[in-house]
Design an enzyme around this catalytic site. Structure first.
Site, short mmCIF file in Angstrom:
data_model
loop_
_atom_site.label_atom_id
_atom_site.label_comp_id
_atom_site.label_asym_id
_atom_site.label_seq_id
_atom_site.Cartn_x
_atom_site.Cartn_y
_atom_site.Cartn_z
N GLY A 13 -10.13 -5.60 -18.79
CA GLY A 13 -9.27 -4.43 -18.69
C GLY A 13 -8.17 -4.48 -19.72
O GLY A 13 -8.23 -5.24 -20.70
N LYS A 34 -17.20 -9.10 -16.11
CA LYS A 34 -18.16 -9.20 -15.01
C LYS A 34 -19.26 -8.15 -15.13
O LYS A 34 -20.40 -8.37 -14.72
CB LYS A 34 -17.43 -9.07 -13.68
CG LYS A 34 -18.32 -9.36 -12.48
CD LYS A 34 -17.51 -9.74 -11.25
CE LYS A 34 -16.80 -8.60 -10.63
NZ LYS A 34 -16.28 -8.93 -9.28
N ALA A 45 -7.85 4.46 -14.41
CA ALA A 45 -6.45 4.87 -14.27
C ALA A 45 -6.28 6.27 -14.86
O ALA A 45 -6.39 6.45 -16.07
CB ALA A 45 -5.55 3.87 -14.99
N GLN A 46 -6.02 7.23 -14.00
CA GLN A 46 -5.91 8.61 -14.45
C GLN A 46 -4.50 8.96 -14.92
O GLN A 46 -4.30 9.57 -15.95
CB GLN A 46 -6.31 9.56 -13.31
CG GLN A 46 -7.75 9.46 -12.89
CD GLN A 46 -8.05 10.34 -11.68
OE1 GLN A 46 -7.15 10.83 -11.00
NE2 GLN A 46 -9.33 10.53 -11.39
N GLU A 116 5.76 11.44 -11.88
CA GLU A 116 5.03 11.09 -10.67
C GLU A 116 6.00 10.64 -9.59
O GLU A 116 7.21 10.52 -9.84
CB GLU A 116 4.00 10.00 -10.98
CG GLU A 116 2.96 10.43 -12.01
CD GLU A 116 1.93 9.35 -12.32
OE1 GLU A 116 2.01 8.26 -11.73
OE2 GLU A 116 1.07 9.59 -13.17
N ASP A 214 -11.43 -11.66 -7.60
CA ASP A 214 -11.97 -12.94 -8.06
C ASP A 214 -10.89 -13.88 -8.60
O ASP A 214 -10.89 -15.08 -8.31
CB ASP A 214 -13.02 -12.70 -9.16
CG ASP A 214 -14.15 -11.80 -8.69
OD1 ASP A 214 -14.46 -11.82 -7.49
OD2 ASP A 214 -14.71 -11.08 -9.53
N HIS A 235 -3.58 4.44 -2.12
CA HIS A 235 -3.32 5.69 -2.83
C HIS A 235 -3.47 6.84 -1.84
O HIS A 235 -4.44 6.90 -1.09
CB HIS A 235 -4.30 5.87 -4.00
CG HIS A 235 -3.83 6.90 -4.98
ND1 HIS A 235 -3.86 8.25 -4.72
CD2 HIS A 235 -3.29 6.78 -6.23
CE1 HIS A 235 -3.37 8.91 -5.75
NE2 HIS A 235 -3.02 8.04 -6.68
N ARG A 281 4.49 6.17 -2.96
CA ARG A 281 3.15 6.21 -2.37
C ARG A 281 3.08 5.69 -0.94
O ARG A 281 2.29 6.18 -0.13
CB ARG A 281 2.18 5.42 -3.24
CG ARG A 281 1.88 6.08 -4.56
CD ARG A 281 1.00 5.22 -5.43
NE ARG A 281 0.70 5.91 -6.68
CZ ARG A 281 0.00 5.37 -7.66
NH1 ARG A 281 -0.45 4.14 -7.54
NH2 ARG A 281 -0.24 6.05 -8.76
N HIS A 342 -5.85 0.85 -3.01
CA HIS A 342 -5.74 1.17 -4.43
C HIS A 342 -5.26 -0.01 -5.28
O HIS A 342 -5.96 -0.46 -6.18
CB HIS A 342 -4.77 2.34 -4.59
CG HIS A 342 -4.64 2.85 -5.99
ND1 HIS A 342 -5.72 3.25 -6.75
CD2 HIS A 342 -3.54 3.03 -6.78
CE1 HIS A 342 -5.31 3.66 -7.93
NE2 HIS A 342 -4.00 3.52 -7.99
N GLU A 366 -3.17 -6.84 -12.86
CA GLU A 366 -3.07 -6.70 -11.40
C GLU A 366 -3.28 -8.01 -10.67
O GLU A 366 -2.80 -8.18 -9.54
CB GLU A 366 -4.08 -5.66 -10.91
CG GLU A 366 -3.91 -5.29 -9.45
CD GLU A 366 -4.83 -4.17 -8.99
OE1 GLU A 366 -4.90 -3.93 -7.77
OE2 GLU A 366 -5.48 -3.53 -9.85
N ARG A 377 4.60 -0.70 -5.60
CA ARG A 377 4.55 -0.39 -7.04
C ARG A 377 4.98 1.03 -7.32
O ARG A 377 4.51 1.98 -6.70
CB ARG A 377 3.12 -0.60 -7.55
CG ARG A 377 2.91 -0.22 -9.01
CD ARG A 377 1.50 -0.50 -9.43
NE ARG A 377 0.55 0.40 -8.83
CZ ARG A 377 -0.01 1.44 -9.47
NH1 ARG A 377 0.31 1.69 -10.72
NH2 ARG A 377 -0.88 2.21 -8.86
N LEU A 383 0.03 -0.33 -15.84
CA LEU A 383 -0.47 -0.49 -17.21
C LEU A 383 0.62 -1.06 -18.12
O LEU A 383 0.35 -1.87 -19.00
CB LEU A 383 -0.99 0.84 -17.76
CG LEU A 383 -2.18 1.48 -17.03
CD1 LEU A 383 -2.60 2.78 -17.72
CD2 LEU A 383 -3.35 0.52 -16.97
#
Length: 536
Positions: A13, A34, A45-46, A116, A214, A235, A281, A342, A366, A377, A383
């Protein structure tokens, strides 16, 4: 098979890719994924990436918004570090070719900054509603151009390789090649966990299938300190549709005026918080969860149909396209939504340079608990965190490798012991399903002491069953992931039991108040502390 490099990166990522690019300037890098690139949590991630980018905003405002969302558990020094270094890291992304959305109504095409929940200013840089995908595209292109980075796709790490010194150091990992079922030994002078999240520990999640915790599980087994696993962010708005598996409806919709409504059309968020749809959130998720449970609703609605259809389609083209595929027109009708697991705010404890408590092992993204997020968060800070700590880790690794001439020790090849092939894959499927259901029902958005006690008893039994099964059969990708989600589930449960208050993302109906006198502390766990609380 033994593979050696200066640095081993586990995860593809934003954190893993950014680290690999910078580390390649000083040595060879082996990057394991993986699945195939670009599959990662980042790619889904939008919303965007938060950073101070306009004269109307300030570092102090971004810091205070982050601290407020974190409910008293953020480490202020880390928050200030991340916020102040953010603009420079984003400029680097832009130089690599990342294209963020600009304002069509401006002659100089300034960046279109979104807002946001929890943010006091517009500071979200985005690429329409597919920001993660655009960032990963640019990073992968740069990684592919770098000859000192070797990418190994479809490889899943099993366990970290440690030496036998008094304070064991990490020298790589044992890794399963999913294509050949061969277990390979990857040896490196520094290793970086960038494995992403753990949403698949819950029955309903916005995460892709690879998000099985993992890195947290491997680090815990190796003896690293893990923190704040009770704070799992749900979320508020995943699309409720039988064909829309894990499809997220970005928080930016609410930032642009979308309203949450009951099935009869009644807005309800102002009853829970004066910020209404722009609340953090945890507040929004609990509000939706409460309305669904009190009234027996299967979902509530997210409605942006009052905004100009042209604007909605330009701003959210990915969501609009997917909804139209499913027979839903977001410009004309509200969308059915439910909360889903999420983002994990806890993880492997690191310092300001992404160093874990195990020498030569780093963690960023993460998988790490840096102190930025606290108990909740702030939207689009993730990000940013990954960028900052990938950069800081790369700098620290470069200094270590330049100053440290120690070579890797002799690492034994993977020993399968007396393992045999298994013809009972139903055992894996059964345990996988049971863990995810018990976590959703007993350790979800709202918790109680009784539910947590039940979850603890059941997860201990399941982990015992899985361990017996694991050591008797050859490892498979499914078995590795099952072993990991079982341990991550136990870490979440024990952390939730240890926190005797409600704070941020952790809400316990039996202790509903925040207790600053006793609760303003991180919840720390290790393999040793887990073993200490388990009965004989």
């Amino acid at each position: 098979m033994r593979v050696q490099s200066d640095t081993l990166v586990i995860g593809g990522g934003i954190a893993g890719l950014c680290f690999a690019l910078k580390a390649a300037a000083r040595g060879t890098v082996m990057l394991l994924t993986k699945d195939r690139l670009p599959e990662s949590n980042t790619a889904y991630a939008q919303g965007g990436i938060a950073s101070v980018w306009s004269p109307e905003d300030s570092f102090d405002a971004h810091v205070e918004d982050t601290l407020d969302a974190g409910a008293g558990l953020c480490h202020r020094d880390v928050v200030e570090l991340v916020v102040r270094e953010g603009p420079d890291r984003i400029r680097e992304l832009i130089e690599l070719g990342t294209s963020f959305s600009t304002r069509a109504d401006q002659e100089d095409r300034e960046y279109d900054l979104g807002r946001e929940g929890g943010h006091s200013h517009r500071r979200i840089l985005h690429a329409s509603d597919a920001t993660g995908r655009e960032i990963v595209r640019a990073l992968i292109a740069a990684v592919r151009r770098e000859p000192r980075i070797q990418v190994m796709e479809n490889h899943i790490a099993i366990d970290l390789v440690l030496d036998d010194s008094p304070q064991p150091a990490c020298w790589g990992a044992y890794v399963l090649d999913r294509a050949t079922d061969e277990v390979k030994t990857f040896v490196a002078r520094a290793s970086v966990l960038a494995t992403g999240g753990a949403g698949k520990v819950y029955l309903y999640t916005s995460n892709p299938d690879i998000a099985t915790g993992d890195g947290v599980a491997m680090a815990c087994r190796a003896g690293a300190t893990i923190a704040n696993m009770e704070f799992f962010q749900f979320h508020p708005t995943c699309l409720y549709h039988p064909q829309a598996k894990s499809f997220l409806l970005t928080e930016a919709l609410r930032g642009e005026g979308a309203i949450l409504r009951l099935p009869d059309g009644t807005p309800f968020m102002k009853h829970y918080d004066p910020r209404a749809e722009l609340s953090p959130r945890d507040i929004v998720s609990r509000a939706i969860d409460h309305e669904m449970k009190v009234h027996g609703y299967e979902y509530v609605y997210l409605d942006i149909s009052h905004r100009d259809p042209g604007f909605v389609r330009r701003r959210f083209p990915t969501i609009d396209h997917r909804c139209l595929e499913l027979g839903l027109d977001m410009t004309k009708q509200p969308l059915p939504v439910v909360p889903a697991a999420h983002y994990c705010c806890g993880g492997v404890v690191t310092d300001a340079f992404a160093r874990t408590t195990i020498p030569r092992l780093y963690a960023c993204g993460e998988v790490a608990m840096t102190g930025l997020h606290g108990a909740n968060r702030l939207a689009s800070n993730s990000l940013l965190e990954a960028l900052i700590f990938a950069d800081r880790a790369a700098r620290d690794v470069a200094e270590r490798l330049a100053a440290d001439a120690q070579r890797p020790p002799e690492v034994p090849a993977w020993d399968p012991g007396g393992a045999v092939d298994s013809d009972e894959s139903v055992v894996v499927t059964q345990n996988w399903d049971e863990i995810r259901r018990l976590m959703w029902n007993y350790v979800g958005i709202v918790r109680t002491n009784r539910r947590l006690s039940r979850a603890r008893k059941r997860i201990r039994m399941l982990r015992h069953e899985i361990q017996e099964y694991y050591w008797n059969f050859f490892v498979t990708s499914d078995l590795v992931e099952l072993r990991n989600i079982a341990l991550v589930a136990e870490l979440i449960i024990e952390s939730a039991i240890a926190r005797r208050e409600s704070r941020g993302l952790h809400y316990n109906r039996d202790t509903p108040e925040r207790d600053d006198a006793h609760g303003r502390r991180d919840t720390l766990l290790t393999r040793a502390t887990l073993e200490a609380v388990r009965p004989e």
